[in-house]
Design a protein around this motif. Sequence first.
Motif, PDB file in Angstrom:
ATOM      1  N   PHE A 116      31.393  48.536  39.035  1.00 53.72           N
ATOM      2  CA  PHE A 116      31.414  49.872  38.428  1.00 53.72           C
ATOM      3  C   PHE A 116      32.318  49.931  37.206  1.00 53.72           C
ATOM      4  O   PHE A 116      32.507  50.986  36.621  1.00 53.72           O
ATOM      5  CB  PHE A 116      31.907  50.895  39.466  1.00 53.72           C
ATOM      6  N   GLY A 157      42.067  44.492  32.924  1.00 52.69           N
ATOM      7  CA  GLY A 157      42.704  43.333  33.511  1.00 52.69           C
ATOM      8  C   GLY A 157      43.167  43.550  34.923  1.00 52.69           C
ATOM      9  O   GLY A 157      43.248  44.676  35.401  1.00 52.69           O
ATOM     10  N   GLU A 158      43.432  42.427  35.573  1.00 54.95           N
ATOM     11  CA  GLU A 158      43.952  42.456  36.939  1.00 54.95           C
ATOM     12  C   GLU A 158      45.381  41.906  36.863  1.00 54.95           C
ATOM     13  O   GLU A 158      45.584  40.704  36.674  1.00 54.95           O
ATOM     14  CB  GLU A 158      43.041  41.590  37.830  1.00 54.95           C
ATOM     15  N   SER A 189      48.442  48.124  39.778  1.00 55.13           N
ATOM     16  CA  SER A 189      47.195  48.361  40.503  1.00 55.13           C
ATOM     17  C   SER A 189      46.449  47.046  40.665  1.00 55.13           C
ATOM     18  O   SER A 189      46.329  46.274  39.716  1.00 55.13           O
ATOM     19  CB  SER A 189      46.344  49.361  39.717  1.00 55.13           C
ATOM     20  N   THR A 190      45.965  46.787  41.869  1.00 52.95           N
ATOM     21  CA  THR A 190      45.239  45.532  42.102  1.00 52.95           C
ATOM     22  C   THR A 190      43.933  45.782  42.841  1.00 52.95           C
ATOM     23  O   THR A 190      43.845  46.700  43.660  1.00 52.95           O
ATOM     24  CB  THR A 190      46.103  44.530  42.909  1.00 52.95           C
ATOM     25  N   SER A 212      42.948  49.070  44.862  1.00 53.27           N
ATOM     26  CA  SER A 212      41.610  49.608  44.613  1.00 53.27           C
ATOM     27  C   SER A 212      40.724  49.243  45.791  1.00 53.27           C
ATOM     28  O   SER A 212      40.411  48.080  46.011  1.00 53.27           O
ATOM     29  CB  SER A 212      41.055  49.024  43.322  1.00 53.27           C
ATOM     30  N   HIS A 214      37.790  51.444  47.348  1.00 55.55           N
ATOM     31  CA  HIS A 214      36.424  51.850  46.986  1.00 55.55           C
ATOM     32  C   HIS A 214      35.373  51.740  48.077  1.00 55.55           C
ATOM     33  O   HIS A 214      34.236  52.194  47.893  1.00 55.55           O
ATOM     34  CB  HIS A 214      35.936  51.110  45.730  1.00 55.55           C
ATOM     35  N   GLU A 254      43.094  53.510  45.880  1.00 59.71           N
ATOM     36  CA  GLU A 254      42.178  54.186  44.963  1.00 59.71           C
ATOM     37  C   GLU A 254      40.752  54.069  45.493  1.00 59.71           C
ATOM     38  O   GLU A 254      40.326  53.009  45.972  1.00 59.71           O
ATOM     39  CB  GLU A 254      42.296  53.564  43.577  1.00 59.71           C
ATOM     40  N   ASN A 289      33.784  57.296  37.072  1.00 57.81           N
ATOM     41  CA  ASN A 289      33.459  57.545  35.671  1.00 57.81           C
ATOM     42  C   ASN A 289      32.222  56.739  35.334  1.00 57.81           C
ATOM     43  O   ASN A 289      32.169  55.540  35.575  1.00 57.81           O
ATOM     44  CB  ASN A 289      34.641  57.152  34.791  1.00 57.81           C
ATOM     45  N   CYS A 332      39.546  55.901  33.853  1.00 60.93           N
ATOM     46  CA  CYS A 332      39.556  54.692  34.695  1.00 60.93           C
ATOM     47  C   CYS A 332      38.225  53.974  34.594  1.00 60.93           C
ATOM     48  O   CYS A 332      37.166  54.574  34.745  1.00 60.93           O
ATOM     49  CB  CYS A 332      39.732  55.048  36.164  1.00 60.93           C
ATOM     50  N   GLY A 333      38.300  52.688  34.398  1.00 59.40           N
ATOM     51  CA  GLY A 333      37.084  51.878  34.418  1.00 59.40           C
ATOM     52  C   GLY A 333      36.276  51.943  33.141  1.00 59.40           C
ATOM     53  O   GLY A 333      35.253  51.287  33.011  1.00 59.40           O
TER      54      GLY A 333
HETATM   55  N1  SAH Z   1      42.339  45.374  38.217  1.00 61.78           N
HETATM   56  C1  SAH Z   1      43.206  46.402  38.700  1.00 61.78           C
HETATM   57  C2  SAH Z   1      43.666  47.275  37.582  1.00 61.78           C
HETATM   58  C3  SAH Z   1      42.590  48.141  36.974  1.00 61.78           C
HETATM   59  S1  SAH Z   1      43.040  49.729  37.390  1.00 61.78           S
HETATM   60  C4  SAH Z   1      42.524  47.147  39.821  1.00 61.78           C
HETATM   61  O1  SAH Z   1      41.385  46.867  40.105  1.00 61.78           O
HETATM   62  O2  SAH Z   1      43.165  47.973  40.474  1.00 61.78           O
HETATM   63  C5  SAH Z   1      41.702  50.639  37.104  1.00 61.78           C
HETATM   64  C6  SAH Z   1      41.368  51.502  38.293  1.00 61.78           C
HETATM   65  O3  SAH Z   1      40.174  52.203  37.939  1.00 61.78           O
HETATM   66  C7  SAH Z   1      41.026  50.671  39.517  1.00 61.78           C
HETATM   67  O4  SAH Z   1      41.323  51.359  40.687  1.00 61.78           O
HETATM   68  C8  SAH Z   1      39.532  50.541  39.363  1.00 61.78           C
HETATM   69  O5  SAH Z   1      38.923  50.185  40.573  1.00 61.78           O
HETATM   70  C9  SAH Z   1      39.180  51.928  38.902  1.00 61.78           C
HETATM   71  N2  SAH Z   1      37.880  52.004  38.251  1.00 61.78           N
HETATM   72  C10 SAH Z   1      37.194  51.013  37.673  1.00 61.78           C
HETATM   73  N3  SAH Z   1      36.030  51.463  37.188  1.00 61.78           N
HETATM   74  C11 SAH Z   1      35.989  52.775  37.479  1.00 61.78           C
HETATM   75  C12 SAH Z   1      35.064  53.792  37.223  1.00 61.78           C
HETATM   76  N4  SAH Z   1      33.921  53.540  36.583  1.00 61.78           N
HETATM   77  N5  SAH Z   1      35.358  55.033  37.649  1.00 61.78           N
HETATM   78  C13 SAH Z   1      36.523  55.302  38.289  1.00 61.78           C
HETATM   79  N6  SAH Z   1      37.438  54.375  38.545  1.00 61.78           N
HETATM   80  C14 SAH Z   1      37.175  53.121  38.157  1.00 61.78           C
END
Ligand code: SAH
Length: 341
Positions: A116, A157-158, A189-190, A212, A214, A254, A289, A332-333
């Motif tokens: 996503f 990035g991660e 955030s990971t 994260s 989901h 998250e 998003n 985000c994302g």
């Molecule tokens: N790689 C790390 C840091 C990125 S943080 C991680 O995965 O946590 C970005 C956050 O936004 C993460 O929680 C990710 O899962 C979330 N994210 C990614 N794409 C998104 C989207 N399309 N809508 C909402 N959140 C999203």
Amino acid sequence: MIDLIDKTKDELQKEMVLKGMPRFRANQIFKWVNSGIEEIDEMMNLPKNLRERLKENYSINRIKLVKRYEDGKDSTRKFLFSLNDGNIIETVLMKYTYGYSLCISSQAGCRMGCSFCASTIDGLDRDLTAGEMVDQISSVEKLEGIRISNIVIMGSGEPLDNFENTIRFIKIVNDKDGLNKGQRHISISTCGLVPEIYKLGELGLQVNLSVSLHAPNDELRRQLMPIAKKYTLKDLMQACEFYYEKTSRKITFEYAMIKNVNDSDDMAKQLALLLKPLRNSMVNLIPVNEIEERNYKKSNDDSIVRFSKILTEAGVSNTVRRKLGTEIDAACGQLRRGFVK
Ligand code: SAH
């Protein structure tokens, strides 16, 4: 040339002592660099001969602003910065009642492949250096004339895939002689790199951890996030428990709400069961998003409210994240890697 912004004070002290300089010179250099100067010659309390010697091996390598966007609705600002190899990264500034929060990138692109997320679409180009992470903060503070109170490593990035530099970054910005950002005001955030969560826990820093999630079960999580093929939710929860034991910091999970994918009542119940045993955690529900390349739709408001209510009734604290920056693809994302031709 070695980038001075990339150095912790300890490292500078060691290097300057090796050069035959007294230790206090390293402290002066560290303070200057983190005050935002562009040139070594601006270090006014350093004798000219020392500045010349420093210039033989070191430089100050700042990232450069390419473009600034401002969201008309919520005044979120997005900055495109170019790195010295031509990579472009994105940084997002959000204003909250308590102050400014900056969302910084930790890699140019990402190799985690979450289905996503826009950051991963072109894969990973490279890790950012600690200096490039620090400079996102210094640059935005300087450009906007503000002080940032919270830092979230939630851009592209991660961060745990760039572990060493992320830790160096924390040491540099946490330093009282540097940007002086408290660890409790920094969130990592990971997507769930289990061994690195243990490593981070062992360090005993006071930073916040966001995970994260989901999905509330392995089957769905594997469809959404490739990392779930490597580590099960059981492994992940154990790592989170360990992190909490070592740091006593609350963990945030998250959860992007995707219509008809992970937003049913049943999923909410599964999520509550999964998180209930953890002692101090909370869930951040984020309406997904939408990004051009993917077909995911965000959940309806009423399913989000229902989902949240089920969690609350089961004793799992949660909030629905306010969406900021959607007008400028800064949510985000939505951050992605760029390249200047
Ligand atoms: N790689 C790390 C840091 C990125 S943080 C991680 O995965 O946590 C970005 C956050 O936004 C993460 O929680 C990710 O899962 C979330 N994210 C990614 N794409 C998104 C989207 N399309 N809508 C909402 N959140 C999203």
